[in-house]
Motif scaffolding. Sequence first.
Motif, PDB file in Angstrom:
ATOM      1  N   SER A   1       5.117  -0.395  10.721  1.00  0.00           N
ATOM      2  CA  SER A   1       3.841  -1.105  10.589  1.00  0.00           C
ATOM      3  C   SER A   1       3.064  -0.605   9.383  1.00  0.00           C
ATOM      4  CB  SER A   1       2.997  -0.927  11.851  1.00  0.00           C
ATOM      5  OG  SER A   1       3.624  -1.518  12.952  1.00  0.00           O
ATOM      6  N   GLN A   2       3.040   0.693   9.195  1.00  0.00           N
ATOM      7  CA  GLN A   2       2.339   1.272   8.042  1.00  0.00           C
ATOM      8  C   GLN A   2       2.998   0.830   6.742  1.00  0.00           C
ATOM      9  OE1 GLN A   2      -0.534   2.989   8.075  1.00  0.00           O
ATOM     10  NE2 GLN A   2      -0.502   2.908   5.854  1.00  0.00           N
ATOM     11  N   ALA A   3       4.324   0.812   6.730  1.00  0.00           N
ATOM     12  CA  ALA A   3       5.043   0.366   5.529  1.00  0.00           C
ATOM     13  C   ALA A   3       4.735  -1.098   5.234  1.00  0.00           C
ATOM     14  CB  ALA A   3       6.543   0.568   5.709  1.00  0.00           C
ATOM     15  N   ALA A   4       4.655  -1.912   6.271  1.00  0.00           N
ATOM     16  CA  ALA A   4       4.327  -3.338   6.072  1.00  0.00           C
ATOM     17  C   ALA A   4       2.915  -3.489   5.522  1.00  0.00           C
ATOM     18  CB  ALA A   4       4.472  -4.096   7.394  1.00  0.00           C
ATOM     19  N   ARG A   5       1.967  -2.717   6.057  1.00  0.00           N
ATOM     20  CA  ARG A   5       0.591  -2.777   5.544  1.00  0.00           C
ATOM     21  C   ARG A   5       0.546  -2.335   4.085  1.00  0.00           C
ATOM     22  NH1 ARG A   5      -0.623  -0.991  10.874  1.00  0.00           N
ATOM     23  NH2 ARG A   5      -0.579   1.180  10.231  1.00  0.00           N
ATOM     24  N   ASN A   6       1.262  -1.271   3.763  1.00  0.00           N
ATOM     25  CA  ASN A   6       1.294  -0.794   2.377  1.00  0.00           C
ATOM     26  C   ASN A   6       1.910  -1.836   1.451  1.00  0.00           C
ATOM     27  OD1 ASN A   6       0.115   1.613   3.097  1.00  0.00           O
ATOM     28  ND2 ASN A   6       2.028   2.745   3.187  1.00  0.00           N
ATOM     29  N   MET A   7       2.928  -2.525   1.932  1.00  0.00           N
ATOM     30  CA  MET A   7       3.569  -3.547   1.115  1.00  0.00           C
ATOM     31  C   MET A   7       2.597  -4.694   0.828  1.00  0.00           C
ATOM     32  SD  MET A   7       7.163  -5.520   1.674  1.00  0.00           S
ATOM     33  CE  MET A   7       8.140  -4.177   1.043  1.00  0.00           C
ATOM     34  N   VAL A   8       1.827  -5.082   1.834  1.00  0.00           N
ATOM     35  CA  VAL A   8       0.839  -6.150   1.637  1.00  0.00           C
ATOM     36  C   VAL A   8      -0.204  -5.713   0.613  1.00  0.00           C
ATOM     37  CG1 VAL A   8      -1.041  -7.416   2.772  1.00  0.00           C
ATOM     38  CG2 VAL A   8       1.185  -7.219   3.882  1.00  0.00           C
ATOM     39  N   ILE A   9      -0.642  -4.482   0.703  1.00  0.00           N
ATOM     40  CA  ILE A   9      -1.617  -3.957  -0.262  1.00  0.00           C
ATOM     41  C   ILE A   9      -1.026  -3.988  -1.670  1.00  0.00           C
ATOM     42  CG2 ILE A   9      -2.806  -1.849  -0.998  1.00  0.00           C
ATOM     43  CD1 ILE A   9      -3.166  -1.210   2.022  1.00  0.00           C
TER      44      ILE A   9
ATOM     45  N   ILE B   1      -0.353  -6.420  -7.127  1.00  0.00           N
ATOM     46  CA  ILE B   1       0.509  -7.070  -8.114  1.00  0.00           C
ATOM     47  C   ILE B   1      -0.042  -8.446  -8.476  1.00  0.00           C
ATOM     48  CG2 ILE B   1       2.794  -8.122  -8.439  1.00  0.00           C
ATOM     49  CD1 ILE B   1       3.923  -5.714  -6.848  1.00  0.00           C
ATOM     50  N   LEU B   2      -0.459  -9.213  -7.471  1.00  0.00           N
ATOM     51  CA  LEU B   2      -1.026 -10.534  -7.738  1.00  0.00           C
ATOM     52  C   LEU B   2      -2.294 -10.435  -8.577  1.00  0.00           C
ATOM     53  CD1 LEU B   2      -0.519 -12.283  -4.277  1.00  0.00           C
ATOM     54  CD2 LEU B   2       0.731 -12.708  -6.400  1.00  0.00           C
TER      55      LEU B   2
END
Length: 103
Positions: free
Chosen positions: A47-55, A60-61
Amino acid sequence: MASSDSQPRFGQSVKGLLSDKVGSCSGDVIALTRQVLKGSRSQELLSQAARNMVIQEDAILHSEDSLRKMSIITTHLQYQQEAIQKNVENSRNLQDQLKHLLK
């Protein structure tokens, strides 16, 4: 008498087997609990990795958007530079014309 002697032995052996089984089940429950806790920790990490990826995706965007805007600004500055250079050339030509007229 043989039956009365065998009765306590049988009871003790059943108690021993039951005690062994309870010990084995307790060990299995402990192992299962550890595995569930590991799974829970793994889920937290995912879950933490997914949140970090979204950030990171948002960053990047945002960076892409900023680069696009900077590219547009660079193009406009190049147009302005070209216009200024043309005006400088025109002013030199006008200065030369004025010098010839004043002679």
